[in-house]
Design an enzyme around this catalytic site. Structure first.
Site, PDB file in Angstrom:
ATOM      1  N   CYS A   1       0.840  -1.212   0.000  1.00 58.49           N
ATOM      2  CA  CYS A   1       0.000   0.000   0.000  1.00 58.49           C
ATOM      3  C   CYS A   1       0.873   1.260   0.000  1.00 58.49           C
ATOM      4  O   CYS A   1       1.545   1.551   0.984  1.00 58.49           O
ATOM      5  CB  CYS A   1      -0.905  -0.047   1.232  1.00 58.49           C
ATOM      6  SG  CYS A   1      -1.741   1.497   1.617  1.00 58.49           S
TER       7      CYS A   1
ATOM      8  N   CYS B   1       0.088   3.825   2.719  1.00 60.27           N
ATOM      9  CA  CYS B   1       0.563   3.341   4.030  1.00 60.27           C
ATOM     10  C   CYS B   1       2.031   3.696   4.238  1.00 60.27           C
ATOM     11  O   CYS B   1       2.450   3.999   5.355  1.00 60.27           O
ATOM     12  CB  CYS B   1       0.397   1.824   4.142  1.00 60.27           C
ATOM     13  SG  CYS B   1      -1.310   1.252   4.050  1.00 60.27           S
TER      14      CYS B   1
END
Length: 134
Positions: A55, A58
């Site tokens: 991600c 993230c």
């Protein structure tokens, strides 16, 4: 020469102490038992960051939260990898990453999903600090 070596050793020890103090504020949760021990039963409020290695948001959010939480000794940061913790993902109905939940006394008191700006993270931190003081 011996004095210089001794001073270097003391400085290195101090660096390690300060590093370990910061390291204990940020921890990885590997299973439901660890979650209960480190989040639900924590005396400090805990920000739980559900993230994934793949991600991209993230990879931006986690370091930013770590940086913003560093000055505070009152709030911990728990990192949960969604790919290795399906049970926790299901328990908290995480549908997208990053997903951030704020816990106080074992209860979710706030949350957000996705990449947010530093102001929103700071507001979350301030809410948790105020809740701890009351």
């Amino acid at each position: 020469m011996l004095r210089l070596l001794r001073n270097s050793t003391i400085l290195a020890s101090r660096r390690n102490l300060s590093f370990s103090a910061v390291a204990t504020k940020r921890f990885i949760i590997n299973d439901h038992y660890e979650f209960d021990q480190k989040v639900v039963n924590s005396d400090n409020p805990v920000i739980v960051n559900f993230h994934a290695e793949w991600c991209e948001p993230c990879k931006i959010l986690t370091p930013k939260m770590t940086e913003l939480l560093e000055p505070s000794n009152d709030i911990d940061l728990a990192i949960i990898d969604v790919d290795t913790n399906a049970e926790l993902v299901q328990t908290f109905e995480v549908k997208a990453v990053p997903a951030v939940l704020a816990f106080k006394n074992g209860v979710v008191v706030d949350k957000f999903i996705g990449l947010v700006d530093a102001d929103m993270i700071e507001n979350l931190i301030n809410k948790l600090v105020k809740k701890k003081q009351t």
